[in-house]
Design a protein around this motif. Structure first.
Motif, mmCIF file in Angstrom:
data_model
loop_
_atom_site.group_PDB
_atom_site.id
_atom_site.type_symbol
_atom_site.label_atom_id
_atom_site.label_comp_id
_atom_site.label_asym_id
_atom_site.label_seq_id
_atom_site.Cartn_x
_atom_site.Cartn_y
_atom_site.Cartn_z
ATOM 1 N N PHE B 3 -27.563 14.220 81.326
ATOM 2 C CA PHE B 3 -27.740 12.780 81.508
ATOM 3 C C PHE B 3 -29.208 12.444 81.788
ATOM 4 C CE2 PHE B 3 -23.232 12.954 83.501
ATOM 5 C CZ PHE B 3 -22.646 12.972 82.247
ATOM 6 N N GLU B 4 -29.635 11.269 81.289
ATOM 7 C CA GLU B 4 -30.990 10.779 81.608
ATOM 8 C C GLU B 4 -31.097 10.448 83.093
ATOM 9 O OE1 GLU B 4 -33.459 8.898 79.158
ATOM 10 O OE2 GLU B 4 -32.878 10.551 77.826
ATOM 11 N N GLU B 5 -30.032 9.851 83.597
ATOM 12 C CA GLU B 5 -29.965 9.490 85.016
ATOM 13 C C GLU B 5 -28.731 10.174 85.601
ATOM 14 O OE1 GLU B 5 -31.794 7.439 87.015
ATOM 15 O OE2 GLU B 5 -33.283 7.129 85.420
ATOM 16 N N LYS B 7 -25.315 10.666 87.621
ATOM 17 C CA LYS B 7 -24.225 9.750 87.966
ATOM 18 C C LYS B 7 -23.697 10.126 89.343
ATOM 19 C CE LYS B 7 -22.630 9.111 83.213
ATOM 20 N NZ LYS B 7 -21.550 9.369 82.251
ATOM 21 N N GLU B 19 -23.441 14.035 89.335
ATOM 22 C CA GLU B 19 -23.274 14.701 88.039
ATOM 23 C C GLU B 19 -24.564 14.604 87.236
ATOM 24 O OE1 GLU B 19 -19.331 14.078 85.865
ATOM 25 O OE2 GLU B 19 -19.430 12.377 87.245
ATOM 26 N N GLY B 21 -24.753 16.140 84.063
ATOM 27 C CA GLY B 21 -24.418 16.293 82.656
ATOM 28 C C GLY B 21 -22.962 16.655 82.522
ATOM 29 N N ASP B 22 -22.517 16.914 81.292
ATOM 30 C CA ASP B 22 -21.091 17.188 81.108
ATOM 31 C C ASP B 22 -20.834 18.289 80.081
ATOM 32 O OD1 ASP B 22 -21.750 15.924 78.792
ATOM 33 O OD2 ASP B 22 -20.255 14.330 78.944
#
Lengths: 328, 289
Positions: B3-5, B7, B19, B21-22
């Motif tokens: 992710f850029e930001e 969560k 979080e 990334g996924d």
């Protein structure tokens, strides 16, 4: 020293805040499940609210005291008896050397707490006396009390005699009624976005039966099936096959862990991580309800905000002080 | 994806999941441990514990000392202070662990499962078949042909999730369904794309291919390696499996039994993700050992 005549079903040494600093290596905090009742027991006998005491589950222990002590029993009503005579709940009293304190089956609630002035004095492991019996850590040699053991008790710092004859103000005790139906408050998250609208509605409007296979690791629930959003059904294969699978992540204590279709509320001795989603979490202020419910009790869940959950905890923190103790 | 930001999601009144990334990726996990290091160093008031996992960090906090919004703000700021991934380095200890492949104990555990729970193909055969290997000899070569990255700890004290660092040694396997009710202490298992070492006799689901006599956790703290901590590994450590004959296994087991086994660990290394990426670019990932 306390001599264990009968250990009870699963009686363990616990303290607060439990084992802190080793969670990332897989060690749970442990500690008493109903920390509200636990702290009040300690306050009654003049201990620090988090001092080491005994958690007695469903059926309590029988203990012979080898020296005079001031004690208090709170939480579930296990009909305590001192040398065969009824002993009070929520009130500190003196036990003389040679006397026997016996706790029976829980007739109201499920978990009782026994505090002794000075506190239980087993050797701390990783900074805590809390028992994590599954891995054999803390408490009495890593496990629940066993028949014949001698449980060490520390000397009370300020002489405990004066602490006898105090009680918890009635309105400051967790309200145990014997009702089988419980309202359990929950905060959505961390993975609430994996459940679809129908799934949330079903969760919040259904009865959930507490299974007998429930313990200090997890409370298993029986109820309707869950339904999912695309996050659960349309994900990378590394997350696993079932919609409730997710790449391994940390598990908050109190979280409702969805294992396939079976929700398990993860409590004090729960695993720190795993590969299932957690749509809701039971906040700390509601743990006394989990602690005092029994198999076949029924839960209804009510969604509340994070702010409301923190306010509830602040209220318990305010209660667990000397202000809630009065002379008999 | 990464992710850029980050969560953030609440886990009740005292936990926050962060979080990053996924996906299952080394880069993402390296980022997780780098951010975790910054969080620890920041000593942010009210942050109690953090549990770094494959893609996320579980944070416990005292809301009387720091509010949810402030945790989110502080952690986001730390995330952005990190700098480019390629510039990151982490201290990384290297552990050498003797393991005995296709041993009689895990074989016995498998047979017990077949007899009592469900018939299945023998675990090493599952791995050979699903990963296109020529046989058990190649499986041992491939499995022991890489350093493993300690990507996460948890579930049970000391239990490790290991990621192979050499893409030529990646193995995948389904998990037992239903899971085993017991697994020998020291069993080496493969599940999904991860490898694990069972710290104690516990239930399990990974396909079992070997066993090590070396304890990776010890509540009695008998061996020198456990004087500081009951569990051997920290995230960011690496592990190399050294194939051992049965006699070598027994030799080490006797040392462990006597209480004088010295864990074989090298503590002088830093792991540079830039160097790792540069090396990856030079190898043909499709080749197997």
């Amino acid at each position: 020293m306390l001599e264990v005549i009968k250990p009870g079903l699963e009686t363990s040494v616990q303290d607060l805040p439990g084992r802190i600093g080793y969670w990332e290596q897989g060690f749970p905090f442990s500690g008493p499940m109903d920390f509200w009742s636990f702290q009040l027991a300690n306050l009654l006998v003049g201990n620090a609210p988090g001092g080491a005491g005994l958690e007695c589950q469903f059926s309590g222990p029988t203990l012979r005291f080898q020296r005079d002590a001031v004690v208090a029993v709170t939480g579930a009503d296990m009909a305590p008896e001192l040398d065969g005579m009824p002993a009070p709940m929520w009130r500190s009293f003196t036990v003389r050397a040679g006397q026997t304190l016996a706790l029976g089956f829980a007739r109201l609630g499920a978990r009782s707490y026994l505090a002794i002035a000075g506190g239980i004095d087993t050797p701390p492991v990783l900074g805590s006396r809390a028992t994590f019996h599954q891995a054999g850590i803390g408490g009495m040699e890593g496990h629940a009390l066993k028949k014949g053991q001698a449980v060490p008790v520390a000397e009370s710092a300020d002489g405990a005699e004066g602490r006898a004859g105090r009680q918890v103000i009635a309105a400051r005790r967790p309200p145990l009624t014997g009702e089988k139906n419980w309202q359990i408050e929950v905060v959505p998250g961390p993975n609430d976005d994996w459940i679809d609208e129908a799934g949330h509605a079903r969760f919040l409007s259904s009865d959930w039966l507490l299974q007998a296979r429930s313990n200090r690791t997890g409370f298993r629930l029986t109820g309707p099936d869950w339904t999912f959003t695309k996050l659960a059904t349309d994900k990378g294969p590394e997350h696993g096959e079932h919609p409730s699978n997710i790449l391994d992540h940390g598990y908050p204590v109190g979280t409702i862990n969805l294992c396939g279709q079976t929700p398990i509320i993860l409590v004090n001795d729960a695993p720190s991580t795993g590969g299932f989603i957690n749509p809701y979490t039971v906040p700390s202020a509601v743990f006394w309800k989990l602690a005092q419910s029994k198999p076949n009790d029924v839960y209804r869940f009510k969604s509340i905000t994070l702010e409301a959950a923190q306010d509830m905890r602040r209220e318990i923190n305010r209660i667990c002080t000397e202000e809630s103790i009065e002379a008999v | 994806m990464i992710f850029e930001e980050p969560k953030f999601n609440p886990g009740g009144d005292r936990f926050i999941e962060m979080e990053l990334g996924d996906e299952m990726s080394f880069d993402l996990n390296f980022l997780v441990h780098s951010v975790s290091g910054l969080i620890r160093e920041s000593r942010t008031k009210g942050i109690i514990e953090i549990v770094p996992e494959l893609t996320s960090i579980m944070i416990s906090y005292d809301f009387e000392q720091i509010g949810y919004g402030d945790v989110v703000q502080e952690m986001t700021a730390l995330f952005h202070a990190l700098g480019p991934l390629d510039d990151l380095e982490l201290d990384s200890r290297m552990f050498y662990l003797p393991i005995h492949y296709f041993d009689e104990w895990t074989r016995g555990c498998y047979e017990d499962y077949c007899a009592k729970i469900s018939e299945k193909e023998w675990d090493p055969q599952v791995l050979v078949r699903l990963n296109g290997l020529s046989g058990l000899d190649q499986l041992a070569q491939v499995h022991s042909g890489t350093d493993y990255w300690v990507a996460a700890l948890g579930f049970y004290p000391g239990l490790v999730s290991l990621m192979p660092l050499d893409p030529r040694c990646r193995l995948t396997a389904p998990k037992y369904n239903p899971p085993r009710t017991w697994t020998h202490k020291g069993t080496i298992g493969v599940g999904g794309a991860l490898c694990s070492i069972y710290p104690d006799e516990t239930p399990g689901g990974y396909q079992m291919i070997a066993r090590t006599p070396v304890p990776i956790w010890d509540p009695a703290q008998r061996l020198a390696a456990f004087k500081q901590s009951l569990a051997l590994f920290r995230p960011g450590d690496r592990v190399r499996f050294i194939p051992a004959t049965r006699d070598e296994y027994d030799y080490v087991a006797r040392q462990v039994e006597a209480g004088d086994y010295l864990h074989n660990v090298a503590e002088y290394q830093r792991f540079s993700i830039r160097n790792y990426h540069a090396w990856l670019a030079t190898i043909d990932e499709s080749v197997r050992f």
